[in-house]
Motif scaffolding. Structure first.
Motif, mmCIF file in Angstrom:
data_model
loop_
_atom_site.group_PDB
_atom_site.id
_atom_site.type_symbol
_atom_site.label_atom_id
_atom_site.label_comp_id
_atom_site.label_asym_id
_atom_site.label_seq_id
_atom_site.Cartn_x
_atom_site.Cartn_y
_atom_site.Cartn_z
ATOM 1 N N GLY A 30 34.883 12.843 35.796
ATOM 2 C CA GLY A 30 35.587 11.569 35.900
ATOM 3 C C GLY A 30 36.733 11.708 36.878
ATOM 4 O O GLY A 30 37.255 12.809 37.106
ATOM 5 N N TRP A 76 45.625 11.673 34.679
ATOM 6 C CA TRP A 76 44.991 12.970 34.949
ATOM 7 C C TRP A 76 45.775 14.107 34.308
ATOM 8 O O TRP A 76 45.190 15.015 33.714
ATOM 9 N N PHE A 111 40.535 10.324 37.752
ATOM 10 C CA PHE A 111 41.675 9.685 37.102
ATOM 11 C C PHE A 111 42.875 9.680 38.034
ATOM 12 O O PHE A 111 43.146 10.683 38.710
ATOM 13 N N LEU A 166 38.983 5.194 28.088
ATOM 14 C CA LEU A 166 39.046 4.752 29.480
ATOM 15 C C LEU A 166 39.834 3.458 29.666
ATOM 16 O O LEU A 166 40.540 3.299 30.658
ATOM 17 N N SER A 193 33.359 7.560 38.054
ATOM 18 C CA SER A 193 32.774 8.882 37.925
ATOM 19 C C SER A 193 31.789 9.152 39.057
ATOM 20 O O SER A 193 31.009 8.270 39.417
ATOM 21 N N SER A 199 41.444 5.621 34.765
ATOM 22 C CA SER A 199 40.087 5.947 35.217
ATOM 23 C C SER A 199 39.762 5.256 36.532
ATOM 24 O O SER A 199 40.024 4.065 36.712
ATOM 25 N N GLN A 200 39.172 6.023 37.425
ATOM 26 C CA GLN A 200 38.735 5.523 38.725
ATOM 27 C C GLN A 200 37.212 5.606 38.857
ATOM 28 O O GLN A 200 36.676 5.583 39.958
ATOM 29 N N SER A 229 43.433 4.184 30.262
ATOM 30 C CA SER A 229 43.631 5.295 31.194
ATOM 31 C C SER A 229 43.689 4.783 32.632
ATOM 32 O O SER A 229 43.513 3.599 32.899
#
Length: 166
Positions: A143, A7, A145, A75, A83, A80-81, A78
């Motif tokens: 998104g 993030w 993060f 992603l 969206s 990423s969690q 990353s």
């Protein structure tokens, strides 16, 4: 292996080029037969007779191509969690067989998550353009993060105060 994107790395105003892709006429037809069987997506003659003037890809296929580039070139590398969704999705020009499509990702806004301090929210715009530089797709959304360090109570309070004053 690329450094993991968190993030904190997704700063408003930053831009990432997320690669290029294309689809051929058989891929366009295959996708359309399965998901969007409108005549101008599955039949070349119907495409020529349509307002598009030729067989063209479904807008949903164009969005899927943008998603694939996003996963492959950002992603996957990353925290990423997922969206909570898109705010807008616009198909600006048709995508024709063998168009060369490039994707740009622009960070618009970033904020901590109140209920999950280990996660931050990022609002982005994706811009997909063809080989002539014409935008074919534009979408905006959020998104989630993972953060390197959770938001502190002071950071959350400052964000809430800023939001209240806006």
């Amino acid at each position: 292996m690329p450094e993991t994107i968190c993030w904190e790395d997704l700063v408003p105003g930053s831009v990432r080029e997320l690669g290029t892709t294309s689809v051929d006429k058989e891929e366009i037809k295959e996708f359309a037969r399965r998901y969007d069987p409108q005549p101008f997506h599955v039949d070349e003659e119907a495409g020529r007779q349509s307002i598009f003037g030729a067989l063209c890809a479904s807008g949903w296929q164009t969005a899927a191509l943008a998603m694939r580039l996003t996963v492959d070139n950002m992603l996957r590398h990353s925290t990423s969690q997922g969206s909570p969704g898109l705010e807008s999705l616009r198909w600006l020009k048709p995508v024709y067989p063998n168009d060369q499509l490039s994707l740009r990702h622009v960070i618009l806004e970033s904020r901590p998550m109140r209920k999950r301090p280990e996660v931050g929210l990022v609002r982005s715009r994706w811009e997909m353009s063809n080989q002539d530089g014409q935008k074919v797709l534009e979408m905006e959304g959020w998104g989630m993060f993972g953060r390197r360090t959770p938001a502190t109570p002071e950071e959350l309070a400052a964000y809430e105060a800023q939001r209240a004053g806006a």
